[in-house]
Write an enzyme that holds these catalytic residues in place. Structure first.
Site, PDB file in Angstrom:
ATOM      1  CB  ALA A  43      -0.931  -0.003   1.213  1.00 50.73           C
ATOM      2  NE  ARG A 114       1.963  -8.337   4.910  1.00 53.13           N
ATOM      3  CZ  ARG A 114       1.309  -7.328   4.303  1.00 53.13           C
ATOM      4  NH1 ARG A 114       0.063  -7.498   3.873  1.00 53.13           N
ATOM      5  NH2 ARG A 114       1.907  -6.168   4.152  1.00 53.13           N
ATOM      6  NE  ARG A 176      -4.861  -4.986   2.462  1.00 48.91           N
ATOM      7  CZ  ARG A 176      -5.377  -3.880   1.960  1.00 48.91           C
ATOM      8  NH1 ARG A 176      -6.494  -3.381   2.502  1.00 48.91           N
ATOM      9  NH2 ARG A 176      -4.813  -3.256   0.949  1.00 48.91           N
ATOM     10  N   GLY A 235     -16.636   4.502  -3.266  1.00 52.97           N
ATOM     11  CA  GLY A 235     -16.681   3.555  -4.371  1.00 52.97           C
ATOM     12  C   GLY A 235     -17.367   4.124  -5.592  1.00 52.97           C
ATOM     13  N   GLY A 238     -18.339   7.852  -5.677  1.00 49.16           N
ATOM     14  CA  GLY A 238     -17.362   8.917  -5.606  1.00 49.16           C
ATOM     15  C   GLY A 238     -16.758   9.073  -4.230  1.00 49.16           C
ATOM     16  CG  ASP A 266      -2.790   1.579  -1.897  1.00 47.73           C
ATOM     17  OD1 ASP A 266      -3.195   1.859  -0.755  1.00 47.73           O
ATOM     18  OD2 ASP A 266      -2.507   0.423  -2.252  1.00 47.73           O
ATOM     19  CG  ASP A 307      -1.322  -4.221  -5.844  1.00 48.94           C
ATOM     20  OD1 ASP A 307      -1.907  -5.080  -6.514  1.00 48.94           O
ATOM     21  OD2 ASP A 307      -1.218  -4.263  -4.605  1.00 48.94           O
TER      22      ASP A 307
END
Length: 329
Positions: A43, A114, A176, A235, A238, A266, A307
Site C-alpha cells: 500500500a 508475510r 486487512r 466507491g 465517488g 492507494d 497494484d
C-alpha cells in the site's frame, strides 16, 4: 535535508512493507495456474509510486530481507524515482511475498506470506529522526500496525516524531481483516486517528470503526478526534470530504473496463495528496480538485492488472481529467 533557501526538499515520507507479488498469467484457481508473473506491491509503496509519477519527491522506508526479493523491491521502487536510501536490510528475516487469484468474478483473492517478515520486526527503536528531516508530509496506513508485535507502536512513534518536526500526517486505515482480530484492529486504528491531519477511510472502514451512521456523522465524529480533513471513499458513488470549510462531494469517474480493484485506494490517496501538498486545501475549490484528482487516479488504476502499473504520469492524469484522448500513432 533542506535546500539553501530553507525549503523542505522531500514532499512525502511513507513507511510500510512492500512484497513481491505473484499473479497467474491466466484466470482461474491458483492450484491450476502453470505460469505466474511477478511484480512488487504494498500500500505505502503504491502511494509512493503514484506520487512520484505525478512529480512529487518521495522517500519510502521499510525493512527487507537480504534476499533476491528484497533486491527486486528496491530496484522496482528506485526505478520509479522513489528514494529508497533509508530502507533497511535484515539477514535474519525474509522479504514477504503474496499471491493474487483471479476467477473472473468479484475482487481477486489475496493470499499473504508475510508472517515473521523483515518488516514485521519494526519496533519504535527503528524509527529515526533523520527519516523526516527535510520532508513535508508523512503517509502511513493501518496495514503496518497489524504485521508484528511492535509494529503498531512503531507507526505511532513515527507519527509523533513526524509531527514534532513539523510534518503533516495522512492515515489510511486500509483494513486487512486477514492480518489481525477485529477487536485489535478497531482499537489500534482508532488510537492512531488523533495523530493525523488527513484521514482517508472507505465507507465500510468507517462503519467498522464507528458502527452504522450517516456519512455526515462519520465526517463529524472523525474530525472531532483530531484530523482537520476527513475523506470518505464511496466507491461507485465517488467521495465526500469534510473540513473546517464544510463538506464537498464529488461523483465517481466511470470505469469503462474493470480489471483489478486492488490498489485503487492507494491511487486515490496519491491523487488526493498530490493536490493537498499544493497548500490551501481548506479552500473549497482546492478541496474539490483534490477529491476529483483522487477519483480519477483510483478509476484509472482499476483498469490495469497489478497494484500500481496503471498509475498515470502527470501529463496522462491531466489529459484524463480534461477528457482528452491519447495519440497512439
Amino acid at each position: 535535508m533542506r535546500t539553501e533557501t530553507g525549503e523542505r526538499s522531500v514532499d512525502v515520507v511513507t513507511i510500510g512493507e512492500s512484497m513481491v507479488l505473484f499473479q497467474p498469467m491466466s484466470e482461474g484457481p491458483l492450484p491450476y495456474a502453470p505460469l505466474f508473473t511477478r511484480s512488487v506491491a504494498g500500500a505505502e509503496s503504491n502511494v509512493a509510486i503514484g506520487l512520484s509519477r505525478l512529480g512529487r519527491k518521495v522517500r519510502w522506508i521499510s525493512r527487507l530481507g537480504t534476499d533476491p526479493f528484497g533486491d527486486m523491491v528496491l530496484s522496482a521502487l528506485a526505478g520509479e524515482g522513489v528514494d529508497v536510501s533509508y530502507a533497511e536490510r535484515d539477514s535474519q528475516y525474509p522479504t514477504a511475498i503474496f499471491f493474487k487469484e483471479f476467477k473472473g468474478y468479484g475482487d481477486p483473492n489475496v493470499f499473504y506470506y508475510r508472517k515473521a517478515s523483515a518488516a514485521s520486526r519494526f519496533s519504535p527503536n527503528h524509527i529515526k529522526p533523520e527519516w523526516f528531516r527535510g520532508a513535508r508530509h508523512l503517509h502511513v496506513t493501518g496495514i503496518t500496525p497489524a504485521l508484528g508485535p511492535d509494529t503498531a507502536d512503531a507507526v505511532k512513534e513515527a507519527m509523533v516524531q513526524a509531527r514534532k518536526q513539523g510534518l503533516t500526517v495522512s492515515f489510511d486505515p486500509n483494513l486487512r481483516r486477514k492480518l489481525w482480530s477485529e477487536e485489535e484492529a478497531r482499537r489500534t486504528l482508532l488510537s492512531l486517528i488523533p495523530l493525523c491531519d488527513v484521514f482517508l477511510p472507505g465507507l465500510e472502514e468507517a462503519e467498522f470503526l464507528l458502527g452504522p451512521a450517516t456519512e455526515e456523522q462519520y465526517g463529524q465524529t472523525f474530525r472531532e478526534m483530531g484530523p482537520g480533513i476527513v475523506v470518505l471513499k464511496l466507491g461507485e458513488r465517488g467521495a465526500v470530504g469534510f473540513a473546517e470549510s464544510g463538506a464537498v462531494r464529488v461523483a465517481a469517474r466511470p470505469v469503462t473496463r474493470l480489471v483489478d480493484t486492488v490498489g485503487a485506494g492507494d491511487a486515490f490517496a496519491a491523487g488526493f495528496l498530490s493536490v493537498y501538498l499544493e497548500g490551501n486545501s481548506d479552500r473549497e475549490e482546492v478541496f474539490e480538485r483534490a477529491l476529483q484528482t483522487a477519483n480519477v487516479m483510483g478509476s484509472l488504476t482499476t483498469q490495469f492488472k497489478g497494484d500500481w502499473e496503471g498509475l498515470p504520469r502527470r501529463d496522462e492524469l491531466l489529459r484524463a481529467m480534461s477528457g482528452g484522448k491519447d495519440v497512439t500513432r
